[in-house]
Scaffold this motif. Sequence first.
Motif, short mmCIF file in Angstrom:
data_model
loop_
_atom_site.label_atom_id
_atom_site.label_comp_id
_atom_site.label_asym_id
_atom_site.label_seq_id
_atom_site.Cartn_x
_atom_site.Cartn_y
_atom_site.Cartn_z
N SER A 58 33.37 -11.41 -13.17
CA SER A 58 33.04 -11.75 -11.79
C SER A 58 33.09 -13.26 -11.57
N PHE A 59 32.80 -14.06 -12.60
CA PHE A 59 32.89 -15.51 -12.47
C PHE A 59 34.35 -15.98 -12.44
N LEU A 60 35.16 -15.37 -13.29
CA LEU A 60 36.55 -15.81 -13.43
C LEU A 60 37.46 -15.22 -12.36
N GLY A 61 37.05 -14.18 -11.73
CA GLY A 61 37.86 -13.55 -10.71
C GLY A 61 38.71 -12.44 -11.32
N ILE B 165 27.74 -8.55 -20.05
CA ILE B 165 28.22 -9.93 -20.18
C ILE B 165 29.69 -10.01 -19.77
N GLU B 166 30.51 -9.04 -20.23
CA GLU B 166 31.92 -9.03 -19.85
C GLU B 166 32.07 -8.87 -18.34
#
Length: 93
Positions: A82-85, A76-77
Amino acid sequence: MAPKRIGAGRESSILAKISNSEIVSQGRRSACDAVYVSKKLLRSTGKAAWFAGTTVLILVVPLIIQTERDQMLGEIEFQQASFLGPTPAGVLQ
């Protein structure tokens, strides 16, 4: 009438003497004692196996669950990262 066998009564009396002899009685008692001890041994072995199995379940299953939980949190982390950059260089983790 059927003919009588000669010595038929003597054979049955010999078998009766053998089956009523002390050594046969002692053999029967020994066999019964061996069966009794074997049953007790199997029963106590089964109880010991059950105890060991439940102990392993109580001690090991929580460790497996914790390991899986840690692995899921790591995934999850990773997905969130990867979503937040990438994190900025000056931010401490």
